[in-house]
Motif scaffolding. Structure first.
Motif, PDB file in Angstrom:
ATOM      1  N   THR A 210      -7.156 -55.055   3.818  1.00  0.00           N
ATOM      2  CA  THR A 210      -7.991 -54.562   2.733  1.00  0.00           C
ATOM      3  C   THR A 210      -8.820 -53.383   3.228  1.00  0.00           C
ATOM      4  O   THR A 210      -9.454 -53.461   4.271  1.00  0.00           O
ATOM      5  CB  THR A 210      -8.944 -55.673   2.250  1.00  0.00           C
ATOM      6  OG1 THR A 210      -8.183 -56.865   2.060  1.00  0.00           O
ATOM      7  CG2 THR A 210      -9.625 -55.285   0.952  1.00  0.00           C
ATOM      8  N   CYS A 211      -8.780 -52.302   2.496  1.00  0.00           N
ATOM      9  CA  CYS A 211      -9.576 -51.133   2.859  1.00  0.00           C
ATOM     10  C   CYS A 211     -11.035 -51.411   2.531  1.00  0.00           C
ATOM     11  O   CYS A 211     -11.355 -51.879   1.446  1.00  0.00           O
ATOM     12  CB  CYS A 211      -9.078 -49.909   2.093  1.00  0.00           C
ATOM     13  SG  CYS A 211     -10.146 -48.461   2.334  1.00  0.00           S
ATOM     14  N   ARG A 212     -11.917 -51.087   3.487  1.00  0.00           N
ATOM     15  CA  ARG A 212     -13.341 -51.377   3.251  1.00  0.00           C
ATOM     16  C   ARG A 212     -13.954 -50.433   2.208  1.00  0.00           C
ATOM     17  O   ARG A 212     -14.968 -50.723   1.602  1.00  0.00           O
ATOM     18  CB  ARG A 212     -14.111 -51.262   4.573  1.00  0.00           C
ATOM     19  CG  ARG A 212     -13.968 -49.868   5.169  1.00  0.00           C
ATOM     20  CD  ARG A 212     -14.600 -49.699   6.519  1.00  0.00           C
ATOM     21  NE  ARG A 212     -14.286 -48.325   6.961  1.00  0.00           N
ATOM     22  CZ  ARG A 212     -14.773 -47.757   8.033  1.00  0.00           C
ATOM     23  NH1 ARG A 212     -15.578 -48.434   8.821  1.00  0.00           N
ATOM     24  NH2 ARG A 212     -14.449 -46.524   8.356  1.00  0.00           N
ATOM     25  N   LYS A 213     -13.269 -49.280   1.978  1.00  0.00           N
ATOM     26  CA  LYS A 213     -13.803 -48.292   1.024  1.00  0.00           C
ATOM     27  C   LYS A 213     -13.260 -48.540  -0.382  1.00  0.00           C
ATOM     28  O   LYS A 213     -14.020 -48.823  -1.306  1.00  0.00           O
ATOM     29  CB  LYS A 213     -13.414 -46.895   1.513  1.00  0.00           C
ATOM     30  CG  LYS A 213     -13.948 -45.749   0.682  1.00  0.00           C
ATOM     31  CD  LYS A 213     -14.999 -44.956   1.440  1.00  0.00           C
ATOM     32  CE  LYS A 213     -15.560 -43.811   0.620  1.00  0.00           C
ATOM     33  NZ  LYS A 213     -14.839 -42.551   0.864  1.00  0.00           N
ATOM     34  N   CYS A 214     -11.905 -48.468  -0.548  1.00  0.00           N
ATOM     35  CA  CYS A 214     -11.332 -48.596  -1.896  1.00  0.00           C
ATOM     36  C   CYS A 214     -10.981 -50.045  -2.239  1.00  0.00           C
ATOM     37  O   CYS A 214     -10.651 -50.349  -3.377  1.00  0.00           O
ATOM     38  CB  CYS A 214     -10.090 -47.706  -2.043  1.00  0.00           C
ATOM     39  SG  CYS A 214      -8.676 -48.259  -1.066  1.00  0.00           S
ATOM     40  N   GLU A 215     -11.059 -50.923  -1.242  1.00  0.00           N
ATOM     41  CA  GLU A 215     -10.803 -52.364  -1.404  1.00  0.00           C
ATOM     42  C   GLU A 215      -9.381 -52.701  -1.853  1.00  0.00           C
ATOM     43  O   GLU A 215      -9.111 -53.802  -2.313  1.00  0.00           O
ATOM     44  CB  GLU A 215     -11.860 -52.995  -2.337  1.00  0.00           C
ATOM     45  CG  GLU A 215     -13.251 -52.892  -1.726  1.00  0.00           C
ATOM     46  CD  GLU A 215     -14.358 -53.490  -2.599  1.00  0.00           C
ATOM     47  OE1 GLU A 215     -14.073 -53.853  -3.760  1.00  0.00           O
ATOM     48  OE2 GLU A 215     -15.482 -53.596  -2.092  1.00  0.00           O
TER      49      GLU A 215
ATOM     50  N   SER B   5      -6.001 -43.653   8.823  1.00  0.00           N
ATOM     51  CA  SER B   5      -6.429 -43.303   7.476  1.00  0.00           C
ATOM     52  C   SER B   5      -5.781 -44.223   6.441  1.00  0.00           C
ATOM     53  O   SER B   5      -4.614 -44.601   6.559  1.00  0.00           O
ATOM     54  CB  SER B   5      -6.059 -41.832   7.246  1.00  0.00           C
ATOM     55  OG  SER B   5      -5.746 -41.590   5.912  1.00  0.00           O
ATOM     56  N   CYS B   6      -6.553 -44.622   5.437  1.00  0.00           N
ATOM     57  CA  CYS B   6      -6.075 -45.519   4.381  1.00  0.00           C
ATOM     58  C   CYS B   6      -5.042 -44.804   3.519  1.00  0.00           C
ATOM     59  O   CYS B   6      -5.279 -43.685   3.058  1.00  0.00           O
ATOM     60  CB  CYS B   6      -7.251 -45.980   3.521  1.00  0.00           C
ATOM     61  SG  CYS B   6      -6.747 -46.839   2.013  1.00  0.00           S
ATOM     62  N   ALA B   7      -3.888 -45.451   3.285  1.00  0.00           N
ATOM     63  CA  ALA B   7      -2.816 -44.836   2.509  1.00  0.00           C
ATOM     64  C   ALA B   7      -3.233 -44.609   1.052  1.00  0.00           C
ATOM     65  O   ALA B   7      -2.689 -43.748   0.374  1.00  0.00           O
ATOM     66  CB  ALA B   7      -1.560 -45.711   2.572  1.00  0.00           C
ATOM     67  N   HIS B   8      -4.214 -45.382   0.574  1.00  0.00           N
ATOM     68  CA  HIS B   8      -4.671 -45.234  -0.818  1.00  0.00           C
ATOM     69  C   HIS B   8      -5.705 -44.135  -0.977  1.00  0.00           C
ATOM     70  O   HIS B   8      -5.523 -43.209  -1.752  1.00  0.00           O
ATOM     71  CB  HIS B   8      -5.297 -46.550  -1.308  1.00  0.00           C
ATOM     72  CG  HIS B   8      -4.281 -47.492  -1.857  1.00  0.00           C
ATOM     73  ND1 HIS B   8      -3.802 -47.403  -3.141  1.00  0.00           N
ATOM     74  CD2 HIS B   8      -3.664 -48.542  -1.276  1.00  0.00           C
ATOM     75  CE1 HIS B   8      -2.919 -48.356  -3.340  1.00  0.00           C
ATOM     76  NE2 HIS B   8      -2.812 -49.072  -2.222  1.00  0.00           N
ATOM     77  N   CYS B   9      -6.813 -44.278  -0.250  1.00  0.00           N
ATOM     78  CA  CYS B   9      -7.943 -43.382  -0.507  1.00  0.00           C
ATOM     79  C   CYS B   9      -8.204 -42.383   0.618  1.00  0.00           C
ATOM     80  O   CYS B   9      -9.052 -41.502   0.481  1.00  0.00           O
ATOM     81  CB  CYS B   9      -9.204 -44.192  -0.776  1.00  0.00           C
ATOM     82  SG  CYS B   9      -9.861 -44.996   0.706  1.00  0.00           S
ATOM     83  N   GLY B  10      -7.488 -42.517   1.726  1.00  0.00           N
ATOM     84  CA  GLY B  10      -7.676 -41.564   2.816  1.00  0.00           C
ATOM     85  C   GLY B  10      -8.908 -41.811   3.672  1.00  0.00           C
ATOM     86  O   GLY B  10      -9.241 -41.000   4.531  1.00  0.00           O
TER      87      GLY B  10
HETATM   88 ZN    ZN Z   1      -8.794 -47.086   1.007  1.00  0.00          ZN
END
Ligand code: ZN
Length: 292
Positions: free
Chosen positions: A40-45, A60-65
């Motif tokens: 789970t991304c801590r930023k975009c969850e 880097s998160c594949a969703h939100c970077g």
């Molecule tokens: Zn993210």
């Protein structure tokens, strides 16, 4: 993980370098242990995958970077020593039996003695942190000993000068705790037992120290009279904790020559950590990495 062990279950140097061929592999491992490469991304969850950013020590998160720096806030953050050198030093600490000296690290890693010494101390502190703490329970052996210092005038054992008093608590077939104590007074030893041993446990001691209060505290207490050359009484003996003392003292003598009282607890934790996780070298390595 098991793949990196040889047929005898040893983690060889060759396998270490196959698993961690460069700093890149080490960084990815730190990311895996501390954050996971998927999760789970801590930023975009979102449930996501983290990709390596080639330009910096980050993923880097594949969703939100969002950028994750796996070494941020760790002993690796500001070090100029390559990650692979750190990893190899930790490998040496988890695979040794007798400890690793500053001189040995200096030689093996090709760093200055000052750097080697500092790395060794940092790794010992990580091992202490990774060892965690749970109350001992079941059947516990208690024993105290003197470590270090050269006794002048050949006086050894109780009352010898320049020595540090160490108290040990060993669960039969289980964990070991050892720490320095200022003296052998009843309340000193009793306090340690009350903090570290679950109520109702069975305790074995020799007759020398002042353990008399333990029965009143609800422990089942058995004594072996070493003074009368009695080493075992029924289920009561202190052989496991004594074999830890033997290994520790021999190792201090052969690896470090001596350890000052100031640092004795750090070295004791290094040795109890190894003793408590002896059956799993790989897990030990990851526990240390997780503690950075
Ligand atoms: Zn993210």
């Amino acid at each position: 993980m098991a793949k990196s062990l040889d047929k005898l279950g040893r983690w060889t140097v060759k396998e270490f370098f196959a698993r961690f061929p460069d700093d890149e592999a080490c960084l990815t491992h730190i990311m895996e242990v501390r954050y996971g490469l998927h999760g789970t991304c801590r930023k975009c969850e979102n449930e996501t995958t983290f990709h390596r950013l080639s330009s910096r020590r980050a993923f880097s998160c594949a969703h939100c970077g969002d950028h994750v720096y796996p070494t941020a806030g760790t002993i690796f953050q500001d070090t100029r020593t390559p990650l692979q050198v750190w990893f190899y030093a930790i490998y040496l600490f988890v695979t040794t039996r007798h400890g690793v000296s500053g001189k040995e690290l200096e030689r093996t890693l090709g760093v200055t003695y000052k750097t080697a010494y500092r790395m060794g101390m940092q790794i010992r502190k990580l091992m202490a942190k990774a060892d965690g703490f749970e109350m001992l329970q079941g059947h516990i052996e208690l024993d105290e000993t003197y470590v270090g210092g050269r006794a002048r005038g050949g006086k050894t054992g109780r009352g010898a000068p320049n020595k540090t008093i160490v108290f040990g608590l060993k669960e039969r077939g289980g964990r070991m705790i050892a720490h320095t104590v200022p003296n052998f007074k009843t309340h000193t030893l009793r306090n340690s037992v009350l903090q570290k041993v679950a109520p109702g446990s069975t305790v074995s001691t020799d007759e020398l120290a002042n353990y008399n209060l333990l029965s009143r505290d609800g422990f089942k207490h058995g004594v072996v009279k070493h003074g009368q050359e009695e080493w075992v009484r029924g289920e009561h003996h202190t052989n496991s904790v004594e074999s830890f003392w033997r290994l520790f003292k021999q190792s201090v003598k052969s690896t470090h020559i001596r350890v000052s009282s100031k640092y004795m607890d750090v070295y004791l934790r290094e040795f109890t950590f190894r003793s408590n996780h002896r059956a799993m070298t790989n897990a030990m390595f990851d526990l240390v990495i997780a503690a950075v």
